[in-house]
Design an enzyme around this catalytic site. Structure first.
Site, mmCIF file in Angstrom:
data_model
loop_
_atom_site.group_PDB
_atom_site.id
_atom_site.type_symbol
_atom_site.label_atom_id
_atom_site.label_comp_id
_atom_site.label_asym_id
_atom_site.label_seq_id
_atom_site.Cartn_x
_atom_site.Cartn_y
_atom_site.Cartn_z
ATOM 1 N N GLU A 196 0.791 -1.229 0.000
ATOM 2 C CA GLU A 196 0.000 0.000 0.000
ATOM 3 C C GLU A 196 0.825 1.283 0.000
ATOM 4 O OE1 GLU A 196 -2.793 -0.155 3.221
ATOM 5 O OE2 GLU A 196 -3.938 -1.770 2.327
ATOM 6 N N GLU B 207 -5.277 -8.644 1.016
ATOM 7 C CA GLU B 207 -5.955 -8.308 2.268
ATOM 8 C C GLU B 207 -7.420 -8.041 1.995
ATOM 9 O OE1 GLU B 207 -4.460 -4.984 4.576
ATOM 10 O OE2 GLU B 207 -2.393 -5.636 4.315
HETATM 11 C C1 PNW Z 1 -4.343 -1.776 5.592
HETATM 12 N N1 PNW Z 1 -7.351 3.914 4.507
HETATM 13 O O1 PNW Z 1 -4.284 -0.444 5.971
HETATM 14 C C2 PNW Z 1 -2.984 -2.320 6.005
HETATM 15 O O2 PNW Z 1 -2.260 -2.946 4.982
HETATM 16 C C3 PNW Z 1 -2.997 -3.146 7.236
HETATM 17 O O3 PNW Z 1 -1.725 -3.128 7.840
HETATM 18 C C4 PNW Z 1 -4.100 -2.652 8.155
HETATM 19 O O4 PNW Z 1 -4.038 -3.238 9.424
HETATM 20 C C5 PNW Z 1 -5.404 -2.931 7.452
HETATM 21 O O5 PNW Z 1 -5.452 -2.352 6.167
HETATM 22 C C6 PNW Z 1 -6.617 -2.465 8.232
HETATM 23 O O6 PNW Z 1 -6.564 -1.083 8.433
HETATM 24 C C7 PNW Z 1 -5.113 0.578 5.563
HETATM 25 O O7 PNW Z 1 -7.461 4.860 5.338
HETATM 26 C C8 PNW Z 1 -5.222 1.647 6.440
HETATM 27 O O8 PNW Z 1 -7.871 3.977 3.356
HETATM 28 C C9 PNW Z 1 -5.956 2.749 6.076
HETATM 29 C C10 PNW Z 1 -6.592 2.788 4.847
HETATM 30 C C11 PNW Z 1 -6.478 1.727 3.967
HETATM 31 C C12 PNW Z 1 -5.734 0.615 4.340
#
Ligand code: PNW
Length: 446
Positions: free
Chosen positions: A164, A354
């Site tokens: 990401e 994921e």
């Molecule tokens: C992902 N957003 O994070 C990560 O790859 C993981 O480490 C995390 O624990 C999981 O999703 C759940 O949050 C994100 O704000 C965090 O769009 C924030 C966003 C997207 C993905």
């Protein structure tokens, strides 16, 4: 029964800082997340990853749980500051030893390891020299990637460069809700380009060393106009899509940025040849999907810093049910996203690296009855199946996450695991969703 294709990969994912703990063991250096979490006020209730799930010491138990559940693939990340405590220079053999032991443990029980080289824990020493806003970081990342591949390449077949990069660049450098906590648009755009460059340089190094399965994981989402009949709303959606999705997809899968992105970048950021480096072939595209993004046009609305160019866009909460993160539950968005990728970037096999949800799980009598998580997963797996039936080349599904863990700025209060973790005792308890998922895997369908 909806069966999945033969050889479909079933598994779960985690990330180093979220589960390992052992923050100072065996010569590990500090990362930007250590610094961020230890700064009062930035993470919920002052939580840190110092101990997390203590996976660094308990990995044999965690691998045993994976085997019980029948997982075929386990996606984990390598902590850069374990391998190079200051970010550059000679490798720390004791750091590499840990991932060596973990890979062997997985292979012994027949689970395929999938290694993510970067899941947000940049060595603090590199941040002190400019972090991802500095071009040098891309080259340091490639050196580190080559070091890890050299040690594990004989046993690990699936490699992912970055997790990401949108989050790293914009949550980290544009709004500062993630490490390193900076809020500067040009820094964020520079970080985005240097992350992509790092991906390309690392891909070249891995390819030279013989790696056959190289991927990158992107957080992608359909961006949907509230009223598609209005040109202004379609335009709003397009501008958000350009920064959330195409800023990464276009250079990686077509070898060039869109003009819109190039105009946004600070002068001199992109050097001759960079786009070719970024665009070299990958073997698999990893997708992290949580929810779609609903937007409308609202003249005068300020730019949302995580989407440069989004002035005049109103971000709408989706109307339906949400998870404990407040994220809308919209499985159709996953089908739509998969079909779009298949249509716009044909020929690249896809894998869900994921998908999952946090809910307010209530343990009772040694069990967690998380029907809401089961419904979430079921809906999204149906969405995957639907996409496959329409011709999408989807190769696997990895649930986020194996364990309840350190959910970044939310600390331990948001639980994404299919396995419950008691953070006082470190006791692991598979939730109902874990048993449900084990059956899906056993039947290769639902
Ligand atoms: C992902 N957003 O994070 C990560 O790859 C993981 O480490 C995390 O624990 C999981 O999703 C759940 O949050 C994100 O704000 C965090 O769009 C924030 C966003 C997207 C993905």
């Amino acid at each position: 029964m909806n069966e999945f294709p033969e050889g479909f990969r079933w598994g779960a994912a985690t990330a180093a800082y979220q589960i390992e703990g052992a923050a100072a063991d065996d010569g590990r250096g500090p990362s930007i997340w250590d610094t961020f979490a230890r700064t009062p006020g930035l993470v919920y209730a002052g939580h840190t990853g110092d101990v997390a799930c203590d996976h660094y010491h308990r990995y044999p138990e965690d691998v045993a749980i994976m085997r019980e559940l029948g997982l075929g693939t386990y996606r984990f990340s390598v902590s850069w500051p374990r391998i190079k405590p200051d970010g550059t220079g000679p490798a720390n053999p004791r750091g590499l030893d840990f991932y060596d032991r973990l890979a062997d443990e997985l292979l012994t029980v027949g689970i395929e390891p999938m290694v993510t080289l970067y899941h947000w824990d940049l060595p603090q020493g590199i941040e002190d020299r400019g972090g991802w806003a500095s071009r040098d970081t891309a080259y340091h990342f490639a050196d580190y990637a080559a070091t890890v591949h050299k040690r594990l390449g004989d046993r690990v077949n699936l490699w992912t460069t970055l997790n990401e990069p949108w989050c790293s660049a914009f949550l980290g450098y544009a709004v500062g809700v993630h490490a390193p906590g900076k809020s500067d648009r040009d820094l964020a755009l520079s970080a985005a380009h240097h992350l992509l460059l790092g991906h390309g340089l690392a891909t070249a190094r891995l390819r030279d060393a013989g790696a056959a399965n190289i991927s990158i994981t992107l957080n992608l989402a359909p961006v949907v106009p509230a009223d598609p009949s209005l040109a202004a709303e379609r335009d709003a959606a397009d501008r958000v899509d350009a920064m959330l999705n195409r800023l990464f997809l276009e250079p990686i899968l077509r070898g060039s940025y869109e003009r819109y992105a190039l105009e946004m970048f600070p002068a001199g950021l992109v050097h001759d040849g960079d786009e070719t480096t970024i665009g070299q072939p990958i073997d698999l595209l990893g997708i992290n999907y949580y929810n779609p993004c609903l937007v409308a046009a609202k003249p005068g609305a300020p730019e949302n810093p995580v989407y440069p160019g989004s002035a005049g866009v109103d971000f709408r909460p989706a109307p339906g049910k949400t998870t404990a993160m407040g994220w809308p539950i919209e499985p159709w968005g996953l089908t739509e996203l998969l079909e779009r990728l298949h249509r716009d970037y044909p020929g690249v096999p896809l894998i869900i690296t994921e998908n999952g949800a946090a809910f307010d799980d209530v343990p009772s009598e040694g069990n967690v009855a998380d029907q809401d998580r089961i419904s979430y997963l079921e809906g999204h797996l149906q969405a995957c199946h639907e996409a496959i039936s329409r011709g999408v080349d989807l190769r696997g599904y990895l649930v986020w996450s194996l364990l309840d863990n350190f959910e970044w700025a939310e600390g331990y209060r948001k639980r994404f695991g299919i396995v419950h973790v008691d953070f006082e005792t470190q006791v692991r308890t598979p939730k109902d969703s874990a048993r449900w998922y084990a059956k899906v895997i056993e039947h290769n369908g639902l």
